[in-house]
Motif scaffolding. Structure first.
Motif, PDB file in Angstrom:
ATOM      1  N   PRO A 178     -32.471  22.100  81.777  1.00  0.00           N
ATOM      2  CA  PRO A 178     -33.595  23.044  81.684  1.00  0.00           C
ATOM      3  C   PRO A 178     -34.364  22.844  80.391  1.00  0.00           C
ATOM      4  O   PRO A 178     -33.800  22.534  79.345  1.00  0.00           O
ATOM      5  N   VAL A 179     -35.689  23.044  80.463  1.00  0.00           N
ATOM      6  CA  VAL A 179     -36.565  22.831  79.324  1.00  0.00           C
ATOM      7  C   VAL A 179     -37.310  24.116  79.045  1.00  0.00           C
ATOM      8  O   VAL A 179     -37.835  24.764  79.957  1.00  0.00           O
TER       9      VAL A 179
ATOM     10  N   ALA B 143     -40.024  21.571  71.357  1.00  0.00           N
ATOM     11  CA  ALA B 143     -40.541  20.218  71.541  1.00  0.00           C
ATOM     12  C   ALA B 143     -39.676  19.513  72.581  1.00  0.00           C
ATOM     13  O   ALA B 143     -38.447  19.583  72.542  1.00  0.00           O
ATOM     14  N   VAL B 144     -40.315  18.855  73.508  1.00  0.00           N
ATOM     15  CA  VAL B 144     -39.597  18.256  74.634  1.00  0.00           C
ATOM     16  C   VAL B 144     -39.496  16.750  74.419  1.00  0.00           C
ATOM     17  O   VAL B 144     -40.517  16.059  74.358  1.00  0.00           O
ATOM     18  N   PRO B 145     -38.294  16.213  74.280  1.00  0.00           N
ATOM     19  CA  PRO B 145     -38.160  14.754  74.159  1.00  0.00           C
ATOM     20  C   PRO B 145     -38.134  14.106  75.540  1.00  0.00           C
ATOM     21  O   PRO B 145     -37.260  14.384  76.349  1.00  0.00           O
TER      22      PRO B 145
ATOM     23  N   THR C  71     -42.468  22.606  82.134  1.00  0.00           N
ATOM     24  CA  THR C  71     -41.650  23.812  82.270  1.00  0.00           C
ATOM     25  C   THR C  71     -42.076  24.664  83.460  1.00  0.00           C
ATOM     26  O   THR C  71     -41.235  25.253  84.141  1.00  0.00           O
ATOM     27  N   ASP C  72     -43.386  24.752  83.708  1.00  0.00           N
ATOM     28  CA  ASP C  72     -43.871  25.582  84.814  1.00  0.00           C
ATOM     29  C   ASP C  72     -43.868  24.845  86.145  1.00  0.00           C
ATOM     30  O   ASP C  72     -43.909  25.485  87.204  1.00  0.00           O
ATOM     31  N   GLY C  73     -43.868  23.532  86.102  1.00  0.00           N
ATOM     32  CA  GLY C  73     -43.901  22.765  87.347  1.00  0.00           C
ATOM     33  C   GLY C  73     -45.243  22.796  88.036  1.00  0.00           C
ATOM     34  O   GLY C  73     -45.321  22.575  89.250  1.00  0.00           O
ATOM     35  N   THR C  74     -46.326  23.082  87.286  1.00  0.00           N
ATOM     36  CA  THR C  74     -47.668  23.144  87.871  1.00  0.00           C
ATOM     37  C   THR C  74     -48.557  22.087  87.230  1.00  0.00           C
ATOM     38  O   THR C  74     -48.369  21.706  86.061  1.00  0.00           O
TER      39      THR C  74
END
Length: 900
Positions: free
Chosen positions: A339-340, A345-347, A384-387
């Motif tokens: 999960p993010v 910050a997303v690697p 994160t939202d998938g949109t």
């Protein structure tokens, strides 16, 4: 039946040259008849003049004539279709134009209005029941006379249009229309053509297409116009794709139709053409073509990174100028994504990238680099939202979202040359795997729109399923490889009996799992066991069955049993498991029945090799001089678990340096033993070319032709890297070429004989024999006398001194003393003491007894039983080996000091 037109149609006209005129009075009586009318209806003037017009019409049209006259006399006339009766009785459909004439008295030689002209009745005179109206104009406000123009509809192409009607049609048409002269200069165009750019119609006059649409490929269009002018053949639906002034930043598509205009003499006046905007249809066709290409090119492999790169390559340049596919690190490793949170910050890892923009490789991460995005930026939110997210126009001063640019520097979208963007999450089966970014730069000025976003989402959704399939496959393959590595030896053990190397190629290349195995097992007395085997089946079931059998073989080998007894115990084990568990589908033991195994034991002290086979072919033997033969005298026993004769062994004396090649059936599935001989000989030197073999490309021969060619070459003695002598091959490497390593030789032989995708698992185990030097082995025959135990200790100390191992003397004395004492107490006959210096110090005591000693754990009050316990504490390992003439108790002592 006649028809009428609305008031707008009354302005239509006939070609007067083809029409037959008539004159009627106010009551519809024919007052003038012409030869053209006679030609049209067949009546001479004497039969018609003075009669009413309704008498010449069919009854249904005659009944409505008065109504039409009343309705249209005040509106300038009437035009329509009426049906008249020809003199010969047939019906004639007429196009009629009726024009009223007011205030003009009737003149000419015409009878009084109410007095019908005399006429001679004929058989074809209209019937008396024809209705007679009161008149076409019953009062003074109506027309005094009517002029009628008649034309046969069977000979006319249709209604002629007036200039006003024609101009209204072409000016108001939504289709762009233009006319050019023979010099291809505009002479007329309609309003709709202005929507394509180039200015108003009056500004086009006298200009050519290149003048009003600069940048358009006008040369091709004008070439089509010249072709139409030259040939007169109409060109329909000529499609042109380019950029018009009306949409300079977007590629548009138009269908053009060209027709030549001629004068009355057939001379060309110019070209008339129409333009229809089919950009939406063109874009839809492009989208379908792109999706078709995506279906063909994305997901061709089960590699996550390769699938991501395929997505980027399909989208550039058809949809975007730059595409980057960033996936979570866990996805690339085959694990489930974590999960993010959008606040962190997303690697991500750059898995795919494609660009047609110059300089982009220097500005953004390369494939394989870390792509970490700042919190709350569009990439993180999309992940994160998938949109999906898109911007038609990016702020040029906005910094790039990533914080991992080379050198730690910052850059803006203007620096990167990007002006529009889309971000689509890579989602499959409800899981977000990463994101895909689409950008356009200076090459394409048109921004992304909703249609582009929908296309990008369709592309990414298709690729996401392929990426997820590849991820799942990566996970399963990783698990399978871990299983396979745990079942096969990770590396062959170091020992002084043989130099060994193996090559393994499974039939199931996707999982890497197979049912073949190999093993090198160190035995007591410096000996080594060489094992190859294969179980029926492939994949995970075969690998599991193979793992059980390999463990069983190693367990039996630890008992120091002869090869034939090892196979006999294995046979009993397989048969017993089959009886207890059954051999139905999904039952593991079913994969062990029919297993084949070759078990070889080499003794470097005696220089002997003992082997036994359960269904596998005899090994190939390559002597130090290069002669290749087979151990043809080896009795081949039945497969394991199959009833058959008992297993037998073969003992061979092999000179040092002999190469033993053990293999499973898969090695010769598409080759012959002769080809194996030559491959082994040809692999003797590094850099030697492997011979042409079945199933692989070489000199244009494969299959049976390749086998036949190889046999012929063997008979002629023209093998590569060797010469034939009878049934063996003699390797003749050049003296200045270093011999190849065993690993290289094993790989070369397998590559030469096995196709890239074998139908059966393949194992090749090569072992080059060694012989221990005589000065590393010492033995003494001792009588069974307790007084000689001290003598055994002294000769042991003396031999250790000769070997320079004085520091091991105390432990060695203890071991020798205990082993000889046990032999004297519990056995009969002479005793032999043997010391072997290998990687360990091996002490062996031979006696004629048939019982094995057992390790005891004495209590504190026991006076004996501590001998073997002490040996087990001071040695690396110890055990008993039975021989036909007795047994051997042995112990191995580390050369670096006491164990523990």
């Amino acid at each position: 039946m006649g028809t009428d037109r609305d008031s707008g149609v009354t302005r239509q006209r006939f070609d007067v040259a083809d029409a037959a005129p008539l004159l009627l009075d106010a009551r519809g009586t024919v007052t003038s008849w012409t030869r053209d009318a006679q030609r049209l209806l067949g009546y001479p003037a004497t039969e018609v003049v003075g009669r009413r017009l309704v008498e010449l019409l069919v009854p249904e049209d005659a009944a409505r004539l008065g109504t039409l006259a009343e309705a249209y006399s005040g509106r300038g006339g009437w035009s329509g279709v009426l049906t008249a009766c020809h003199r010969d009785g047939r019906r004639v459909r007429l196009m009629v134009r009726a024009v009223p004439m007011r205030g003009t008295p009737t003149t000419g030689k015409t009878p009084a209005p109410h007095t019908p002209a005399p006429h001679t009745p004929t058989p074809h005179t209209p019937t008396p029941h024809t209705p007679t109206p009161t008149g076409l104009a019953p009062d003074s406000d109506r027309a005094a006379q009517w002029i009628l123009l008649l034309s046969d509809m069977d000979d006319a192409p249709g209604w002629d249009m007036s200039r006003v009607v024609l101009e209204s049609m072409v000016v108001q048409s939504p289709v762009g229309i233009a006319m050019v002269d023979t010099d291809l200069r505009f002479v007329w165009s309609n309003t709709a053509l202005e929507t394509f750019g180039g200015g108003p119609a009056h500004e086009r006059i006298g200009l050519r297409l290149a003048d009003v649409q600069p940048g358009l490929d006008s040369q091709r269009i004008e070439a089509v116009m010249r072709q139409v002018l030259r040939t007169g053949e109409t060109v329909v639906d000529y499609e042109h794709v380019g950029r018009f002034r009306s949409a300079p930043h977007r590629e548009t598509a138009h269908l053009l139709t060209f027709t030549r205009l001629d004068d009355d003499q057939g001379n060309p006046l110019g070209v008339y053409y129409t333009v229809v905007d089919v950009s939406e249809r063109h874009r839809a066709r492009q989208r379908l073509a792109l999706l078709d290409r995506a279906g063909e090119q994305i997901g061709r492999t089960l590699d996550v990174a390769r699938t991501a790169q395929e997505l980027a390559e399909v989208a550039v340049p058809a949809l975007a100028d730059f595409v980057a596919v960033d996936l979570l690190d866990s996805v690339l490793k085959g694990a489930d994504p974590e999960p993010v949170s959008g606040a962190d910050a997303v690697p991500l890892r750059r898995a795919g990238r494609q660009s047609v923009l110059v300089g982009m490789p220097k500005a953004l991460p390369e494939v394989g680099d870390l792509a970490s995005y700042l919190p709350d930026t569009p990439p993180v939110l999309a992940l994160t939202d998938g949109t999906s997210w898109y911007r038609a126009r990016l702020d040029p001063l906005t910094k790039l979202w990533t914080d991992t640019l080379p050198g730690g520097r910052e850059a803006t979208f203007r620096d990167a040359g990007l002006h529009t963007a889309m971000i689509v999450p890579v989602r499959a089966r409800g899981i977000t795997l990463g994101i895909t970014k689409f950008f356009r730069g200076e090459r394409r000025k048109d921004p992304f729109d909703e249609v582009d976003l929908g296309l990008a989402e369709e592309l990414v959704s298709r690729a996401a399923v392929c990426i997820d399939n590849a991820r799942r496959y990566t996970r399963e393959r990783s698990a399978a490889l871990v299983l396979q590595r745990s079942l096969l030896p990770r590396r062959l053990p170091e020992q002084d009996a043989v130099d060994s190397a193996a090559c393994y190629r499974p039939a199931d290349e996707l999982t890497g799992l197979g049912g073949d195995w190999y093993d090198v097992i160190p035995l007591s007395g410096a000996r080594v066991a060489l094992v190859v085997g294969e179980v029926p089946g492939h994949g995970i079931d075969g690998a599991a069955a193979m793992g059980r059998l390999r463990t069983a073989v190693r367990t039996l080998a630890a008992l120091d049993l002869p090869p034939q007894e090892v196979l006999a115990h294995l046979d009993d084990l397989v048969a017993k498991s089959a009886r207890q568990e059954g051999d139905g589908p999904g039952v593991g033991s079913g994969h062990t029945v029919g297993t084949r195994c070759l078990y070889v034991v080499h003794d470097p002290v005696a220089g002997e090799c003992v082997m036994a086979s359960a269904g596998l072919p005899a090994p190939a033997l390559i002597t130090p001089d290069g002669t290749v033969t087979f151990a043809d005298d080896l009795p081949i026993g039945p497969a394991l678990g199959v009833d058959g004769p008992p297993f037998e062994s073969l003992t061979l004396a092999l000179p040092p340096g002999t190469l033993i090649a053990l293999h499973t059936d898969g090695l010769l599935a598409e080759a012959t033993p002769d080809m194996l001989c030559r491959a082994l000989a040809g692999s003797a030197t590094a850099g030697a070319r492997p011979p042409t073999v079945a199933g692989r490309t070489g000199e244009g021969r494969t299959g049976e032709e390749g086998r036949r060619t190889e046999r012929e070459r063997t008979e002629r003695g023209r093998t590569e890297g060797g010469r034939t002598e009878g049934e063996c091959v003699v390797a003749s490497p050049p003296p200045d070429v270093a011999p190849a390593s065993l690993d290289r030789r094993a790989q070369t032989v397998v590559d030469a004989l096995v196709p890239e995708r074998p139908c059966d698992d393949v194992v090749l185990l090569l072992a080059r024999t060694r012989r221990l030097d005589a000065d590393r082995v010492a033995y003494w025959d001792l009588p069974s006398d307790p007084a000689l135990v001290a003598q055994a200790r002294r000769i042991t100390m003396r031999q250790l001194g000769a070997w320079g191992l004085e520091e091991l003397a105390f432990t060695a004395e203890l071991i020798v003393s205990e082993l000889i004492t046990n032999a004297i107490r519990h056995a009969t006959g002479p005793i032999r003491l043997r010391l072997i210096l290998e990687r360990t110090l091996i002490c062996e005591v031979f006696d004629g007894g048939a019982t094995a000693p057992h390790l005891r754990h004495p209590r504190a009050t026991d006076e004996g039983g501590r001998g073997l316990f002490l040996i087990s504490q001071f040695t690396q390992r110890w055990g008993t080996r039975f021989l036909p003439e007795g047994k051997v108790i042995w112990a191995e002592q580390s050369l670096t000091g006491p164990a523990g």
